[in-house]
Design a protein around this motif. Structure first.
Motif, PDB file in Angstrom:
ATOM      1  N   LYS A  50      -4.649   0.213   9.186  1.00 24.34           N
ATOM      2  CA  LYS A  50      -5.516  -0.213   9.988  1.00 24.34           C
ATOM      3  C   LYS A  50      -6.986  -0.146   9.734  1.00 24.34           C
ATOM      4  N   HIS A  51      -7.437   0.971   8.934  1.00 28.70           N
ATOM      5  CA  HIS A  51      -8.691   1.017   8.661  1.00 28.70           C
ATOM      6  C   HIS A  51      -9.155   0.324   7.631  1.00 28.70           C
ATOM      7  N   ALA A  55     -12.111  -2.696   7.953  1.00 29.86           N
ATOM      8  CA  ALA A  55     -13.133  -2.990   7.183  1.00 29.86           C
ATOM      9  C   ALA A  55     -13.188  -4.499   6.724  1.00 29.86           C
ATOM     10  N   PHE A  56     -12.216  -5.133   6.652  1.00 29.73           N
ATOM     11  CA  PHE A  56     -12.212  -6.533   6.415  1.00 29.73           C
ATOM     12  C   PHE A  56     -12.735  -7.515   7.533  1.00 29.73           C
ATOM     13  N   ALA A  57     -12.429  -7.138   8.717  1.00 26.23           N
ATOM     14  CA  ALA A  57     -12.972  -7.741   9.726  1.00 26.23           C
ATOM     15  C   ALA A  57     -14.365  -7.704  10.015  1.00 26.23           C
ATOM     16  N   ILE A  74      -6.696  -3.122  -2.215  1.00 23.93           N
ATOM     17  CA  ILE A  74      -7.299  -2.073  -1.843  1.00 23.93           C
ATOM     18  C   ILE A  74      -6.481  -0.695  -1.737  1.00 23.93           C
ATOM     19  N   PRO A  75      -6.316   0.313  -2.440  1.00 24.63           N
ATOM     20  CA  PRO A  75      -5.466   1.428  -2.605  1.00 24.63           C
ATOM     21  C   PRO A  75      -6.007   2.461  -1.578  1.00 24.63           C
ATOM     22  N   GLU A  76      -5.402   3.494  -1.592  1.00 24.57           N
ATOM     23  CA  GLU A  76      -5.715   4.628  -0.576  1.00 24.57           C
ATOM     24  C   GLU A  76      -6.808   5.551  -1.395  1.00 24.57           C
ATOM     25  N   ALA A  77      -7.486   6.336  -0.463  1.00 22.62           N
ATOM     26  CA  ALA A  77      -8.368   7.398  -1.079  1.00 22.62           C
ATOM     27  C   ALA A  77      -9.378   6.976  -1.799  1.00 22.62           C
ATOM     28  N   SER A 281       3.862  18.415  -3.408  1.00 23.73           N
ATOM     29  CA  SER A 281       3.945  18.348  -2.098  1.00 23.73           C
ATOM     30  C   SER A 281       2.400  17.720  -1.500  1.00 23.73           C
ATOM     31  N   TYR A 282       2.623  16.700  -0.528  1.00 22.82           N
ATOM     32  CA  TYR A 282       1.642  16.108  -0.036  1.00 22.82           C
ATOM     33  C   TYR A 282       1.033  17.043   0.990  1.00 22.82           C
ATOM     34  N   THR A 283      -0.268  17.307   1.025  1.00 20.31           N
ATOM     35  CA  THR A 283      -0.764  18.277   2.036  1.00 20.31           C
ATOM     36  C   THR A 283      -1.406  17.313   2.921  1.00 20.31           C
ATOM     37  N   GLY A 284      -1.604  15.984   2.898  1.00 17.81           N
ATOM     38  CA  GLY A 284      -2.237  15.192   3.893  1.00 17.81           C
ATOM     39  C   GLY A 284      -3.543  15.325   3.716  1.00 17.81           C
ATOM     40  N   GLY A 285      -4.320  14.426   4.609  1.00 19.76           N
ATOM     41  CA  GLY A 285      -5.801  14.329   4.540  1.00 19.76           C
ATOM     42  C   GLY A 285      -6.085  12.750   3.897  1.00 19.76           C
ATOM     43  N   ILE A 286      -5.385  12.101   3.354  1.00 15.29           N
ATOM     44  CA  ILE A 286      -5.370  10.921   3.308  1.00 15.29           C
ATOM     45  C   ILE A 286      -5.694   9.809   4.460  1.00 15.29           C
ATOM     46  N   ILE A 287      -6.785   9.409   4.514  1.00 11.22           N
ATOM     47  CA  ILE A 287      -7.225   8.197   5.654  1.00 11.22           C
ATOM     48  C   ILE A 287      -6.158   7.147   5.569  1.00 11.22           C
ATOM     49  N   GLY A 288      -5.349   7.082   6.855  1.00 11.97           N
ATOM     50  CA  GLY A 288      -4.405   5.861   6.999  1.00 11.97           C
ATOM     51  C   GLY A 288      -3.015   6.517   6.598  1.00 11.97           C
ATOM     52  N   SER A 289      -2.907   7.515   6.196  1.00 13.21           N
ATOM     53  CA  SER A 289      -1.551   8.296   5.762  1.00 13.21           C
ATOM     54  C   SER A 289      -1.411   9.459   6.236  1.00 13.21           C
ATOM     55  N   PRO A 290      -1.271   9.902   7.580  1.00 12.63           N
ATOM     56  CA  PRO A 290      -1.346  11.335   7.895  1.00 12.63           C
ATOM     57  C   PRO A 290      -0.376  12.132   7.659  1.00 12.63           C
TER      58      PRO A 290
END
Length: 374
Positions: A50-51, A55-57, A74-77, A281-290
Motif C-alpha cells: 500500500k505505501h 508513492a506511485f500515486a 521497488i523492494p522492502e526497507a 527470526s523476523y522481529t518486525g519493523g519493515i514498513i508494509g510487512s508488519p
C-alpha cells in the motif's frame, strides 16, 4: 560483410543497439505508441504494498505516462538508503523512491536518452515540494549503464540498485552487472525486473531494431543470469516474482520462444561471510510487512517465528540493510529449511511457461501480473 548491412531496420553491433534503443525510447516514443507497457497498472495491483502504491500515486502524471517497464522494481526497507536506478527513463521509480527513502535518503537515476532525462529533470522541483523536502534528494545523470564510472558514479557508493526492464536493452550485460557490483556497497542489493527467454533467438530476431526496443531481442536466457552472477561475484540470484509475457502481437517474429517478466534480487556479499547455517527470526519493523516478509519465491519469514537458513542467506541478512530487522544466531549443526536458489527454480518456472501458467509463489507472497500492451 554483416548480413544486415543492407537492412536499415537491423542492428549489427553494440553501437547499432545503443542507437536503436535511444531512438526507440527517445524520438519514436514522442510520436507513436510503440512502447506502451502494462507496467503502470502493476503499481496499483494488490500485490504491491500500500505505501508503495501511494508513492506511485504522487508521481506527476506526465512522468508516469512516459515511463516504460515490465514490473515493480521497488523492494522492502528502503528508508534512508542511497539508491541508483539503471535506465531511469522519465523518472517514475526514482520519484516514488524519493518519497519512500525520505529526506535522509538519496536517489540517482542514470539514463542515455536525453528526451527521457529532460522529462525527469523537469519535475525534480515539483516532487521536492510535493514531498515537503527542503532540498531535492533525487538527481538524474546522463550515462551508459555499462560505464557508470564515466557518469561519475563511484565504487561502493550505493546501498541498493534497481532497474526496470533495462538490462535486456544493454548490448554488454556482463559489463552492466560488473559495474553494478562495483558501485554497490558491501551488503548492497541489486533488485531488478527484466525479461528472460527459454530459447536462443533466431539471427533475424536478434537483429530486429523494433524487437530490441520492445525488450525481446536482448533478453537473457535463464541460465545466463546465473552464470554471470557467479562470475562477477554476486550471490545466487533469488527469484521474487515471475509472469509469462504475451507476445502474440508480434506474430512469427519471435518463433517458439517464450518470454517471462521476472524480478530477481542479487547481493554483494563480503568475501568472508557466514560459513554455517543460522537460526533467524523476523522481529518486525519493515514498513508494509508488519507480520511477515516474503524474501523470495521460496522464502517467507513470519514475525517471531524461528527458521534455519543456509549460510548464503545468513550472510545476506547479516550484512545487508535487513540486519536490523532480524535476530540471527549461528546454528552450525542445524539443517537449513531454505532452498538453494539455483537454476532449478528457473527451470520449474519454464515448465509452467510451457503450460501458459504463471508459477504459484511457494511462500504465498505477492505475484507479479504482467500483460504487455503495445
Amino acid at each position: 560483410m554483416c548480413s544486415c548491412a543492407k537492412d536499415t531496420s537491423a542492428v549489427c553491433g553494440e553501437n547499432d543497439v545503443i542507437s536503436s534503443v535511444k531512438k526507440h525510447y527517445g524520438k519514436d516514443s514522442q510520436t507513436s505508441k510503440c512502447v506502451i507497457s502494462g507496467v503502470n497498472t502493476l503499481t496499483c495491483a494488490p500485490s504491491v504494498p500500500k505505501h508503495v502504491r501511494e508513492a506511485f500515486a504522487e508521481v506527476h502524471e506526465e512522468v508516469t505516462l512516459r515511463y516504460y517497464g515490465c514490473g515493480s522494481a521497488i523492494p522492502e526497507a528502503v528508508e534512508g538508503c542511497s539508491i541508483l536506478d539503471l535506465g531511469s527513463g522519465s523518472g517514475r521509480d526514482c520519484f516514488a523512491l524519493s518519497k519512500l527513502v525520505g529526506p535522509s535518503g538519496r536517489v540517482v537515476g542514470v539514463d542515455m536518452t536525453e528526451e527521457q532525462l529532460n522529462c525527469a529533470k523537469t519535475y525534480i522541483d515539483y516532487h521536492t515540494q510535493k514531498f515537503g523536502y527542503s532540498q531535492p534528494n533525487v538527481e538524474f545523470v546522463f550515462g551508459y549503464i555499462e560505464k557508470l564510472g564515466e557518469a561519475g558514479l563511484k565504487e561502493g557508493s550505493f546501498d541498493l540498485i534497481i532497474s526496470n526492464c533495462v538490462i535486456n536493452l544493454s548490448p554488454d550485460k556482463k559489463s552492466t552487472l560488473r559495474e553494478a557490483f562495483r558501485v554497490l556497497k558491501e551488503g548492497g542489493e541489486f533488485y531488478f525486473s527484466d525479461i528472460y527467454t527459454d530459447t536462443v533467438l533466431s539471427e533475424e530476431a536478434r537483429k530486429d531494431q523494433f524487437l530490441w526496443g520492445e525488450c525481446f531481442s536482448g533478453a537473457l536466457l535463464w541460465k545466463e543470469l546465473y552464470q554471470l552472477a557467479a562470475e562477477i561475484g554476486f550471490s545466487s540470484p533469488r527469484l521474487v516474482t515471475a509472469k509469462l509475457a504475451d507476445t502474440s502481437m508480434y506474430g512469427d517474429k519471435l518463433g517458439s520462444a517464450r518470454f517471462t517478466s521476472v524480478t530477481y534480487r542479487l547481493f554483494k556479499l563480503p568475501a568472508q561471510g557466514a560459513s554455517n547455517p543460522c537460526r533467524v527470526s523476523y522481529t518486525g519493523g519493515i514498513i508494509g510487512s508488519p507480520d511477515s516478509v516474503v524474501f523470495d519465491y521460496n522464502t517467507l519469514f513470519k514475525k517471531d517465528e524461528e527458521k534455519v537458513v543456509d549460510s548464503e542467506l545468513a550472510s545476506i541478512l547479516k550484512t545487508s540493510r535487513f540486519k536490523q530487522y532480524f535476530s540471527i544466531t549461528d546454528a552450525p549443526d542445524a539443517t537449513p529449511e531454505t532452498k538453494d536458489p539455483s537454476i532449478l527454480l528457473s527451470q520449474r518456472v519454464l515448465r509452467h511457461q510451457r503450460n501458459h501458467v504463471a508459477p504459484n509463489n511457494a511462500a504465498s507472497g505477492p505475484r507479479l501480473h504482467v500483460t504487455y500492451k503495445r
